[in-house]
Design an enzyme around this catalytic site. Structure first.
Site, mmCIF file in Angstrom:
data_model
loop_
_atom_site.group_PDB
_atom_site.id
_atom_site.type_symbol
_atom_site.label_atom_id
_atom_site.label_comp_id
_atom_site.label_asym_id
_atom_site.label_seq_id
_atom_site.Cartn_x
_atom_site.Cartn_y
_atom_site.Cartn_z
ATOM 1 N N GLN A 31 0.843 -1.205 0.000
ATOM 2 C CA GLN A 31 0.000 0.000 0.000
ATOM 3 C C GLN A 31 0.880 1.258 0.000
ATOM 4 O OE1 GLN A 31 -2.186 -0.918 3.651
ATOM 5 N NE2 GLN A 31 -0.221 -1.602 4.518
ATOM 6 N N HIS A 62 -8.926 3.350 19.981
ATOM 7 C CA HIS A 62 -8.140 2.259 20.576
ATOM 8 C C HIS A 62 -8.661 1.869 21.959
ATOM 9 C CE1 HIS A 62 -4.953 3.658 17.556
ATOM 10 N NE2 HIS A 62 -5.409 2.490 17.151
ATOM 11 N N ASP A 86 0.189 0.195 13.584
ATOM 12 C CA ASP A 86 0.649 1.465 14.162
ATOM 13 C C ASP A 86 0.970 1.309 15.646
ATOM 14 O OD1 ASP A 86 -2.558 1.506 13.825
ATOM 15 O OD2 ASP A 86 -1.990 2.326 15.755
ATOM 16 N N GLU A 106 0.559 -8.461 11.502
ATOM 17 C CA GLU A 106 0.480 -7.299 10.596
ATOM 18 C C GLU A 106 1.094 -7.698 9.255
ATOM 19 O OE1 GLU A 106 -0.446 -3.826 10.340
ATOM 20 O OE2 GLU A 106 0.396 -4.355 8.363
ATOM 21 N N ASP A 137 -0.243 -12.219 6.430
ATOM 22 C CA ASP A 137 -1.672 -11.955 6.227
ATOM 23 C C ASP A 137 -2.446 -12.612 7.376
ATOM 24 O OD1 ASP A 137 -4.043 -11.542 3.946
ATOM 25 O OD2 ASP A 137 -4.333 -13.242 5.285
ATOM 26 N N GLY A 138 -3.314 -11.827 7.998
ATOM 27 C CA GLY A 138 -4.026 -12.337 9.167
ATOM 28 C C GLY A 138 -4.921 -13.523 8.861
ATOM 29 N N ASP A 157 -8.047 -5.030 13.620
ATOM 30 C CA ASP A 157 -7.858 -3.580 13.466
ATOM 31 C C ASP A 157 -7.198 -3.337 12.117
ATOM 32 O OD1 ASP A 157 -5.578 -1.182 15.035
ATOM 33 O OD2 ASP A 157 -7.398 -0.871 13.818
ATOM 34 N N PRO A 166 -5.136 -4.735 1.315
ATOM 35 C CA PRO A 166 -5.029 -6.102 1.859
ATOM 36 C C PRO A 166 -6.119 -6.441 2.880
ATOM 37 C CG PRO A 166 -3.356 -4.677 2.828
ATOM 38 C CD PRO A 166 -4.048 -3.862 1.779
HETATM 39 N N1 SAM Z 1 -7.184 2.126 13.143
HETATM 40 C C1 SAM Z 1 -7.247 1.959 11.713
HETATM 41 C C2 SAM Z 1 -8.685 1.893 11.289
HETATM 42 O O1 SAM Z 1 -9.528 2.160 12.098
HETATM 43 O O2 SAM Z 1 -8.956 1.644 10.136
HETATM 44 C C3 SAM Z 1 -6.451 0.766 11.316
HETATM 45 C C4 SAM Z 1 -5.029 1.026 11.609
HETATM 46 S S1 SAM Z 1 -3.841 -0.129 11.192
HETATM 47 C C5 SAM Z 1 -2.678 0.939 10.505
HETATM 48 C C6 SAM Z 1 -4.466 -1.061 9.827
HETATM 49 C C7 SAM Z 1 -3.453 -2.132 9.484
HETATM 50 O O3 SAM Z 1 -4.078 -3.299 8.946
HETATM 51 C C8 SAM Z 1 -2.413 -1.702 8.427
HETATM 52 O O4 SAM Z 1 -1.144 -1.621 9.026
HETATM 53 C C9 SAM Z 1 -2.485 -2.792 7.355
HETATM 54 O O5 SAM Z 1 -1.220 -3.101 6.803
HETATM 55 C C10 SAM Z 1 -3.070 -3.941 8.161
HETATM 56 N N2 SAM Z 1 -3.704 -4.992 7.361
HETATM 57 C C11 SAM Z 1 -4.576 -4.829 6.338
HETATM 58 N N3 SAM Z 1 -4.940 -6.028 5.844
HETATM 59 C C12 SAM Z 1 -4.289 -6.978 6.583
HETATM 60 C C13 SAM Z 1 -4.270 -8.407 6.552
HETATM 61 N N4 SAM Z 1 -4.992 -9.093 5.645
HETATM 62 N N5 SAM Z 1 -3.519 -9.050 7.473
HETATM 63 C C14 SAM Z 1 -2.791 -8.352 8.395
HETATM 64 N N6 SAM Z 1 -2.753 -6.992 8.461
HETATM 65 C C15 SAM Z 1 -3.503 -6.322 7.562
#
Ligand code: SAM
Length: 286
Positions: A31, A62, A86, A106, A137-138, A157, A166
């Protein structure tokens, strides 16, 4: 000439933040990652042009995502966070002295690195010895989770399911069954379900899909000024524990969460209630 960071909430609505300076801008394998120092909200992280979190108001999201399940669950010791790169959610989870271990999965290592450099208030959690970070990937992590390995609370999150990011894999129905399999007895699952003013389908579809998997499905909400429209929702589902009732007090200072706010956040205004299945509305009114 002032510099502004612009987010397109919808084709007809844009949000702009006045920028003091650009702290980071680049593309990872997953991204576009941007961090700007904004006049009103301080350091602000955006992914693919969507603001994720700001130093000024991140505590609301949070605290509500962490403390609702972690005070409702009778004895949460093992927590899984999917996304949350984050570090802000992990920070709130780790403030709970009853939590013994947190695994954060993450997908993008660069989000963690950028947060450590420019969002120190969020990233303080990465120094906690109870935290293990995995870059994966989660959805794949849960698929590969060994039988018998399970968690008391699972928090998703992630970025939103809309677009090409993703996050989509974490909103597909099969993912919910993987979550159920990874939850211990009494376990609770919370997932961010976005801003209903702009994406009403997310909370509608996620709560509907969850009814087919979890014995308990609830929706709760809070207000996050940064997010378009301010109103933000979470799905809370599980194996039996009612997420709407706090069972243990939070003895440290919080700036949004309280027991009264916890309970009240499950009272849905008609606009929100109409987005969730009737059976969820009835259960929330008990
Ligand atoms: N607080 C934010 C919100 O409310 O939308 C989310 C914050 S956090 C930065 C979101 C994180 O999800 C990102 O770092 C992104 O890389 C991660 N992410 C997205 N898809 C994912 C997946 N399939 N597996 C693991 N992490 C993922």
């Amino acid at each position: 000439m002032a510099l502004w960071f612009r987010e397109e909430a919808s084709p007809g609505h844009r949000l702009e933040w006045k920028v003091r300076r650009v702290l980071h801008s680049g593309r990872s394998a997953y991204q576009e990652i941007t961090v700007v120092e904004t006049e009103d909200f301080g350091p602000t992280l955006a992914l693919d042009g969507i603001v994720q979190t700001t130093a000024k108001d991140e505590f609301i999201y949070h605290e509500m995502m962490a403390l609702v399940p972690l005070t409702a669950h009778p004895a949460p010791e093992r927590v899984l966070i999917i996304g949350g790169g984050d570090g802000g959610l992990a920070r709130e989870v780790l403030r709970c002295p009853w939590v013994r271990e947190v695994t954060l999965v993450e997908i993008d290592p660069e989000v963690v690195e950028v947060s450590k450099r420019f969002l120190p208030g969020h990233a303080v959690s990465f120094a906690d010895p109870r935290l293990t970070v995995r870059f994966q990937d989660g959805a794949r992590y849960l698929e590969e989770l060994p039988a018998g390995e399970a968690f008391d609370v699972i928090l998703v999150d992630s970025t939103d399911p809309e677009g090409e990011g993703p996050g989509r894999t974490l909103y597909a129905p099969p993912f919910r069954r993987q979550v159920l399999r990874a939850l211990r007895e009494g376990g609770l699952f919370v997932q961010q379900t976005g801003t209903p003013f702009y994406n009403p389908d997310t909370v509608r579809e996620v709560s509907q899909d969850s009814l087919a998997v979890f014995p308990v499905v609830r929706v709760y909400w809070c207000v996050v000024p940064t997010y378009p429209g301010g109103l933000f929702t979470f799905l809370a589902a599980g194996r039996g524990t009612d997420p709407s009732q706090p069972r243990r007090p939070v003895t440290w200072e919080t700036r949004w969460y309280s027991e009264a706010v916890h309970r009240a956040s499950f009272v849905l205004p008609p606009l929100l209630a109409d987005l969730v299945p009737r059976v969820v509305q009835v259960a929330q009114q008990r």
